[in-house]
Design an enzyme around this catalytic site. Structure first.
Site, short mmCIF file in Angstrom:
data_model
loop_
_atom_site.label_atom_id
_atom_site.label_comp_id
_atom_site.label_asym_id
_atom_site.label_seq_id
_atom_site.Cartn_x
_atom_site.Cartn_y
_atom_site.Cartn_z
CG ASP A 12 -28.48 -30.31 -2.56
OD1 ASP A 12 -29.58 -29.97 -2.56
OD2 ASP A 12 -27.71 -30.26 -1.22
CG ASP A 108 -33.52 -31.51 -1.71
OD1 ASP A 108 -33.71 -32.44 -1.53
OD2 ASP A 108 -33.06 -30.55 -0.73
CD GLU A 109 -29.36 -33.83 -0.70
OE1 GLU A 109 -28.58 -34.75 -0.57
OE2 GLU A 109 -29.87 -33.42 0.21
#
Length: 422
Positions: A12, A108-109
């Site tokens: 993350d 973002d992950e």
């Protein structure tokens, strides 16, 4: 022969949008920063904030005026989605150097299954620490990574310690790390579910894990049993391979679709309409390019808790007209989703199905203005030719203007949201 224990990471990127902006605006170092929609438009909300703004109480999704009351020196920066997509791709390239099993969730992950890589690169913790160091060195941002034997606990680990950290959740320590946390910290436990569980005295993940599964099934239906499985570390869902180069030309065309995990959560119908129109524009163009019309149109919806559903409807007339397809998508959404009762949306998808060659004669409808439809189809094809020549965003519909997400190009990027559990 004993089966090898899975090794799964969840990476993350910390304060992703704000971190990328800080990197490109060194003059703002040491100041509270928030990425937010244009306050002059309807999207004046906080999309992301840096660590300093977070410490001052600034929260994602709150209004800009509320955030400024908490942080008088807050610097507001408009979002730059193409830049964030670039950094997201660079991060995935690093993940791909360790495994081909990478499943993104948003920009973002990502989950990474490195089970087959430990004999090359070391333990899951060693791989995670190496990825963390590489992203800091090569991209200039930080990540938090969870390491576990299943996806649920890996994500729990990446949320457990931030920023710039690696957390290993093992069979030996998960009761101490996971079970002591509030039940709302577990993936899939949304506000409504958490409220129901707390009314039953279940306020921690541990109490959820130790509750009689029959009671959970009675209170929450099938979801109660699933949450019990997750809380006990029994999740066996796979990390799905994500192939950004796959397209409809690589297989026999049975349907044409496009999905996107939106750069920010969607909180109202206007935002959903914008994204559905952008996606439908892409799908309609590809349908016309392939020489088809569709008889059925479908949408897929996933909220920020990863709960998802798909719905489809048969169309009155076979079509490849963008407006007709978009109106079908919006109708399906309004019929099946209520923002007052459900969470913000994180990804949407549309799909043209039950395809038929556009040159095959069809039965006309006496109550449909076919002349108008033919003009609309010809207009769409004219816009297609302009986009082929000058770029997909050279001609845009009014509904997609005035919003920062209008910079996205679903047809070019063809972004895929992650495969769900259900």
């Amino acid at each position: 022969m004993q089966r090898q224990e899975r090794v799964i990471l969840h990476s993350d990127c910390n304060c992703f949008y704000a971190s990328v902006e800080e990197l490109h605006h060194p003059e703002l170092h040491g100041l509270p920063i928030a990425v937010a929609g244009d306050p002059e438009n309807r999207h004046g909300i906080i999309l992301a904030k840096n660590q300093l703004a977070k410490k001052q109480g600034v929260k994602t999704a709150e209004a800009i005026w509320e955030a400024k009351q908490k942080s008088s020196g807050l610097v507001i920066i408009p979002p730059n989605y193409p830049l964030y997509q670039k950094f997201s791709r660079m991060a995935r390239e690093i993940y791909y150097s360790y495994t081909d099993r990478v499943e993104p969730f948003g920009l973002d992950e990502s989950w990474c299954d490195v089970t087959g890589s430990v004999h090359l690169f070391g333990s899951g913790e060693e791989i995670a620490r190496e990825i963390r160091q590489r992203i800091k060195r090569e991209l200039g941002i930080t990540v938090s990574i969870g390491v576990s034997w299943n996806k649920i606990f890996a994500k729990f680990g990446s949320d457990y310690k931030k920023p710039d950290a690696v957390t290993c959740i093992t069979r030996e320590n998960y009761r101490k790390i996971v079970w002591e946390k509030p039940v709302g910290d577990l993936l899939y436990v949304g506000r409504s579910t958490e409220k129901k569980l707390r009314k039953k005295g279940i306020d921690t993940v541990g109490r959820l894990a130790q509750a009689p599964v029959e009671d959970l099934r009675l209170w929450l239906g099938k979801m109660g049993e699933i949450l019990w499985t997750f809380a006990n570390g029994l999740d066996i869902s796979e990390v799905k391979r994500f192939d950004p180069n796959l397209n409809d030309n690589d297989r026999e065309i049975e349907s044409i679709g496009n999905s996107i995990t939106t750069p920010r959560d969607l909180f109202n119908l206007d935002e959903v309409k914008l994204v559905l129109y952008m996606l439908t524009e892409s799908v309609a163009m590809r349908t016309r390019e392939a020489g088809f019309k569709c008889k059925t149109f479908a949408i897929s919806v996933r909220d920020k808790n990863l709960m998802s559903f798909t719905r489809q409807q048969k169309l009155e007339n076979p079509t490849n007209i963008t407006k007709e397809m978009a109106e079908a998508a919006i109708h399906l959404f309004k019929k099946n989703y209520n923002f007052s009762e459900q969470s913000a949306i994180r990804s949407l998808g549309v799909r043209a199905m039950n395809l038929t060659p556009e040159k095959i004669p069809i039965q006309l409808n006496l109550f449909t203005d076919e002349e108008r439809r033919i003009k609309q189809e010809n207009l769409d094809k004219t816009m297609d030719s302009l986009r082929h020549r000058f770029g997909n965003n050279s001609v845009r519909r009014a509904i997609t203007l005035g919003d920062t997400m209008s910079e996205l190009d679903p047809k070019r990027d063809n972004v895929i949201h992650p495969v769900g559990y259900f």
